[in-house]
Scaffold this motif. Structure first.
Motif, PDB file in Angstrom:
ATOM      1  N   THR A  34       0.856  -1.191   0.000  1.00 15.84           N
ATOM      2  CA  THR A  34       0.000   0.000   0.000  1.00 15.84           C
ATOM      3  C   THR A  34       0.886   1.232   0.000  1.00 15.84           C
ATOM      4  O   THR A  34       2.014   1.206   0.508  1.00 15.84           O
ATOM      5  N   GLY A  35       0.372   2.310  -0.580  1.00 20.07           N
ATOM      6  CA  GLY A  35       1.080   3.585  -0.543  1.00 20.07           C
ATOM      7  C   GLY A  35       1.981   3.875  -1.723  1.00 20.07           C
ATOM      8  O   GLY A  35       2.578   4.947  -1.787  1.00 20.07           O
TER       9      GLY A  35
ATOM     10  N   TYR B  76      -5.239   6.339  -8.497  1.00 17.88           N
ATOM     11  CA  TYR B  76      -4.316   7.049  -7.602  1.00 17.88           C
ATOM     12  C   TYR B  76      -5.010   7.437  -6.296  1.00 17.88           C
ATOM     13  O   TYR B  76      -4.468   7.243  -5.195  1.00 17.88           O
ATOM     14  N   LEU B  77      -6.213   7.994  -6.398  1.00 17.89           N
ATOM     15  CA  LEU B  77      -6.924   8.422  -5.205  1.00 17.89           C
ATOM     16  C   LEU B  77      -7.260   7.217  -4.316  1.00 17.89           C
ATOM     17  O   LEU B  77      -7.114   7.280  -3.083  1.00 17.89           O
ATOM     18  N   CYS B  78      -7.690   6.119  -4.938  1.00 13.34           N
ATOM     19  CA  CYS B  78      -7.977   4.898  -4.166  1.00 13.34           C
ATOM     20  C   CYS B  78      -6.727   4.395  -3.465  1.00 13.34           C
ATOM     21  O   CYS B  78      -6.788   3.908  -2.323  1.00 13.34           O
ATOM     22  N   CYS B  79      -5.588   4.522  -4.133  1.00 15.15           N
ATOM     23  CA  CYS B  79      -4.315   4.076  -3.557  1.00 15.15           C
ATOM     24  C   CYS B  79      -4.001   4.834  -2.273  1.00 15.15           C
ATOM     25  O   CYS B  79      -3.620   4.227  -1.255  1.00 15.15           O
ATOM     26  N   VAL B  80      -4.166   6.148  -2.272  1.00 16.13           N
ATOM     27  CA  VAL B  80      -3.886   6.949  -1.085  1.00 16.13           C
ATOM     28  C   VAL B  80      -4.857   6.601   0.038  1.00 16.13           C
ATOM     29  O   VAL B  80      -4.464   6.435   1.202  1.00 16.13           O
TER      30      VAL B  80
ATOM     31  N   LYS C 122      -0.779  -8.115  11.460  1.00 14.43           N
ATOM     32  CA  LYS C 122      -0.917  -9.563  11.636  1.00 14.43           C
ATOM     33  C   LYS C 122      -2.100 -10.135  10.863  1.00 14.43           C
ATOM     34  O   LYS C 122      -2.191 -11.345  10.661  1.00 14.43           O
ATOM     35  N   ARG C 123      -3.025  -9.258  10.438  1.00 13.98           N
ATOM     36  CA  ARG C 123      -4.220  -9.754   9.756  1.00 13.98           C
ATOM     37  C   ARG C 123      -3.915 -10.242   8.344  1.00 13.98           C
ATOM     38  O   ARG C 123      -4.498 -11.217   7.883  1.00 13.98           O
ATOM     39  N   ILE C 124      -3.029  -9.560   7.645  1.00 14.37           N
ATOM     40  CA  ILE C 124      -2.669  -9.938   6.275  1.00 14.37           C
ATOM     41  C   ILE C 124      -1.159 -10.094   6.220  1.00 14.37           C
ATOM     42  O   ILE C 124      -0.417  -9.162   6.526  1.00 14.37           O
ATOM     43  N   ALA C 125      -0.698 -11.264   5.810  1.00 15.02           N
ATOM     44  CA  ALA C 125       0.740 -11.530   5.786  1.00 15.02           C
ATOM     45  C   ALA C 125       1.385 -10.882   4.565  1.00 15.02           C
ATOM     46  O   ALA C 125       0.809 -10.830   3.487  1.00 15.02           O
ATOM     47  N   GLY C 126       2.605 -10.409   4.764  1.00 19.39           N
ATOM     48  CA  GLY C 126       3.410  -9.940   3.639  1.00 19.39           C
ATOM     49  C   GLY C 126       2.929  -8.672   2.987  1.00 19.39           C
ATOM     50  O   GLY C 126       2.803  -8.611   1.765  1.00 19.39           O
ATOM     51  N   VAL C 127       2.648  -7.618   3.780  1.00 15.35           N
ATOM     52  CA  VAL C 127       2.212  -6.328   3.228  1.00 15.35           C
ATOM     53  C   VAL C 127       3.273  -5.271   3.514  1.00 15.35           C
ATOM     54  O   VAL C 127       3.636  -5.042   4.671  1.00 15.35           O
ATOM     55  N   ARG C 128       3.783  -4.638   2.467  1.00 14.45           N
ATOM     56  CA  ARG C 128       4.649  -3.470   2.637  1.00 14.45           C
ATOM     57  C   ARG C 128       3.770  -2.226   2.690  1.00 14.45           C
ATOM     58  O   ARG C 128       2.907  -2.033   1.828  1.00 14.45           O
ATOM     59  N   ARG C 129       3.990  -1.386   3.681  1.00 12.11           N
ATOM     60  CA  ARG C 129       3.181  -0.186   3.846  1.00 12.11           C
ATOM     61  C   ARG C 129       4.064   1.051   3.740  1.00 12.11           C
ATOM     62  O   ARG C 129       4.972   1.238   4.531  1.00 12.11           O
ATOM     63  N   PHE C 130       3.756   1.887   2.744  1.00 16.67           N
ATOM     64  CA  PHE C 130       4.500   3.115   2.519  1.00 16.67           C
ATOM     65  C   PHE C 130       3.598   4.313   2.775  1.00 16.67           C
ATOM     66  O   PHE C 130       2.367   4.234   2.649  1.00 16.67           O
ATOM     67  N   ASN C 131       4.230   5.447   3.090  1.00 17.49           N
ATOM     68  CA  ASN C 131       3.501   6.704   3.216  1.00 17.49           C
ATOM     69  C   ASN C 131       3.269   7.253   1.810  1.00 17.49           C
ATOM     70  O   ASN C 131       4.228   7.543   1.094  1.00 17.49           O
ATOM     71  N   PRO C 132       2.009   7.414   1.382  1.00 15.24           N
ATOM     72  CA  PRO C 132       1.749   7.869   0.014  1.00 15.24           C
ATOM     73  C   PRO C 132       2.015   9.351  -0.205  1.00 15.24           C
ATOM     74  O   PRO C 132       2.110   9.799  -1.343  1.00 15.24           O
ATOM     75  N   ILE C 133       2.132  10.122   0.894  1.00 14.80           N
ATOM     76  CA  ILE C 133       2.302  11.575   0.763  1.00 14.80           C
ATOM     77  C   ILE C 133       3.439  12.008   1.678  1.00 14.80           C
ATOM     78  O   ILE C 133       3.270  12.093   2.900  1.00 14.80           O
TER      79      ILE C 133
END
Length: 669
Positions: free
Chosen positions: A58-59, A135-139, A155-166
């Motif tokens: 995400t992000g 793009y908007l949905c992504c943010v 812990k709910r979803i394995a293997g998720v990278r989370r980035f700051n979109p802004i």
């Protein structure tokens, strides 16, 4: 800049995750699942066997095919599998406006192809409008799927990278510009689970905008956006007023609400904003009539009834609070869209060296340390979400203020109990069909029934709970088939007391169940505190870290904050727990313990990075507020003085640097 490594979930040869994602598109109802990135790898030697590896993210900037292709290119050289090379990659990003899955395929080396797949699996051309929506949905997903620091979302979803979109003001302008262009289509995205019908001001887009503004403190940008949108529709005044309140511009907020309500006197969002403001200022008397009008304006929405119940609690009108709670329309909880993929054949979760710290190592769990007693596992209240969670928290708040015994007393005064129903039925008196229904009683402020439970022993219910919690008697619940006839009962102003059977109300089945769930919570809580009291004398008390987590949550939802902190700290004394540390952070924030706050934030930020999350809005908000109150120089100094490895401290410095980028108050000195 420290960056996380890439988690790898290995595809089962018998199941294509891309095909499964395509098949699941028609079942998506919200913003969609996190983005899916699928890589095809092949041996560097003569082997021709291909391996499918994927992860979620995400992000990432999803404004064009080029930006998604660029992300795939960053994955072509990973330290995890040196014997395998990436031959192709596919990035899947859901567009919740047009309900299509945007896809970018990259051949390495070679071409880039972008297209979209609709709910029927048809391949369509990707347009500029599609990319703007995506793009908007992504943010919005980046904020919606972010972890609050407790680790639950991670812990709910394995293997998720989370980035700051802004991460810059330029990216902010891009986000707000897209939000302005698509604002009047936001209702198509759905809404929070407490909202029955998404509308112009209550949907995932408006929730995301308010979350962004609160997290970053970019109030001027939010005010500017909603000022422009308000010229096109006055309903948006409620959103603008909320931003004014967040920005501590309360006079402007009140002036705006007054003008807007004169123009739209039955707009329930405006009324709810007014009622909430007055109630938080300790003027429940002013909020009451506004909240009643809000219920009349939107009788099918949970939020208006819950606001009215909350105000009755503030006014200590416990019977009307219960009657209002009984009238709340309850909705089935709609969880976030999640990936519906089979179990991967293998999972690799590599950790960047900069995120490793023995103090936050929670990976050493064993069956003994993670065991949990079946009684604690069966507590139902911990699983409540949406309207049921909020209704339960209102009920526990009443209980905390007046005690369990007094709650049962008021319950028996306002609702028909099983024993009296049987005796009245035998006497042939009927069920009192001429009485007012619960909704009418709750909306009539002048007909407050007596007694109201405000007796001298109102606060003594807690003492009885310490010796044992009495099981609630059964009440007569309102059957689903009888709901319509119940709501059509005409009002009778002469009934101002609950002294007779025919003046009482039928209890909704779900509320009756909440009483039983609350009884079980109190029973387990009482047993726990009794054991704790005995253990201080015998020194034999022992719980596992997971059991202490459950007990901490139990005490927290019963509004016993000190006992909850005791459980969280005991848990942390045995093993690091992000859930426990997140709650301890809240305690430090309530007490204004700056060093405690910083210490907790450093550990939570490090734990998040360790599990591939470089962005948590809640942690960013805590750091920003701390810098506003204490100044960036002081906070940086406290961070640097913390006795942890420098690479761990640098992770929190990155969050503080983001506050400086957005020119938050206090970040310039």
């Amino acid at each position: 800049m420290v960056q996380t490594y890439v988690p790898e979930l290995y595809e089962d040869d018998a199941h294509s995750v891309i095909d499964i994602r395509s098949d699941s598109l028609q079942s998506l109802r919200e913003l969609g699942p996190p983005d899916l990135v699928h890589l095809t790898r092949q041996g560097t030697k003569s082997s021709t066997k291909q391996i499918g590896v994927y992860h979620h993210v995400t992000g990432v900037d999803a404004s064009s095919s080029a930006s998604l292709a660029a992300y795939i290119n960053t994955l072509t050289h990973t330290p995890n599998e040196r014997q395998l090379k990436v031959t192709s990659g596919l990035y899947c990003c859901y567009n919740a406006f047009s309900r299509v899955d945007m896809r970018v395929g990259v051949q390495i080396p070679g071409t880039v192809e972008s297209y979209c797949v609709d709910e029927r699996g048809h391949k369509l051309e990707a347009t500029e409008e599609h990319w703007l929506e995506t793009y908007l949905c992504c943010v919005l997903r980046a904020y919606s799927y972010a972890d609050n620091g407790s680790g639950d979302a991670i812990k709910r979803i394995a293997g998720v990278r989370r980035f700051n979109p802004i991460t810059s003001t330029e990216q902010e302008h891009k986000f707000l510009d897209a939000a302005e262009k698509l604002f009047f289509s936001g209702w198509q995205l759905g809404s929070d689970p407490e909202i029955q019908v998404p509308n112009l001001v209550s949907n995932h887009l408006t929730s995301g905008l308010l979350n962004y503004i609160k997290t970053t403190g970019r109030y001027a940008s939010g005010i500017n956006l909603f000022e422009k949108l308000r010229t096109r529709d006055p309903e948006i005044s409620s959103l603008l007023a909320r931003v004014y309140v967040l920005a501590d511009e309360e006079v402007k907020a009140i002036q705006l609400l007054r003008e807007a309500v004169e123009e739209l006197p039955m707009d329930y969002s405006l009324l709810d904003c007014q009622a909430d403001f007055c109630n938080r200022k300790g003027r429940a008397d002013l909020a009451l009539e506004v909240a009643k009008r809000g219920v009349i304006a939107a009788p099918s929405e949970f939020g208006t009834w819950a606001r009215l119940a909350d105000i009755y609690v503030a006014m200590e009108q416990w019977d009307l609070a219960l009657l209002t709670l009984n009238s709340c329309p309850m909705f089935t909880y709609q969880d976030k869209d999640a990936p519906r993929l089979p179990e991967p054949s293998r999972v690799t979760l590599p950790l960047a060296p900069e995120t490793i710290c023995d103090e936050i190592d929670d990976a050493g769990a064993t069956p003994d340390t993670d065991s949990i007693h079946p009684t604690l596992r069966r507590l139902a209240a911990g699983n409540y979400r949406g309207t049921f969670h909020k209704a339960y928290m209102l009920l526990t708040e009443i209980t905390q203020k007046i005690g369990w015994d007094q709650l049962l007393k008021i319950r028996s005064q306002v609702f028909v109990m099983e024993e009296e129903y049987r005796s009245e039925k035998q006497a042939g008196t009927g069920t009192g069909t001429g009485s007012r229904n619960a909704s009418t009683v709750a909306l009539r402020g002048t007909d407050t029934p007596q007694p109201n439970g405000d007796s001298e022993d109102a606060g003594e219910g807690e003492s009885s709970a310490a010796n044992g919690v009495s099981r609630p008697a059964q009440s007569i619940t309102l059957q689903p088939s009888a709901e319509e006839s119940h709501e059509q009962v005409p009002p009778d102003p002469s009934h101002t007391e609950y002294t007779q059977f025919q003046h009482k109300r039928l209890c909704e089945r779900w509320l009756d169940n909440l009483f039983m769930v609350l009884y079980e919570d109190l029973r387990i809580y009482t047993i726990w505190r009794t054991e704790m009291s005995q253990s201080r004398q015998e020194l034999t008390y022992r719980k596992t870290p997971q059991e202490l987590e459950v007990l901490g949550e139990l005490a927290e939802r019963l509004h016993r904050k000190e006992e909850a902190i005791e459980a969280w700290q005991a848990c942390l004394g045995m093993r690091f727990s992000p859930k426990a540390m997140r709650s301890v952070l809240a305690m430090y924030e309530r007490r204004g313990d700056v060093r405690g706050i910083v210490g907790a934030l450093i550990r939570l930020v490090a734990w998040q990075f360790r599990w591939f999350s470089e962005f948590s809005p809640d942690l960013l908000y805590s750091i920003r507020r701390l810098i506003e109150e204490e100044g960036a120089v002081k906070i940086r100094s406290i961070i640097q003085a913390t006795p942890l490895p420098q690479h761990i401290l640098d992770l929190t410095h990155q969050y503080a640097a983001l506050c400086a980028t957005f020119r938050s108050n206090g970040s310039d000195g």
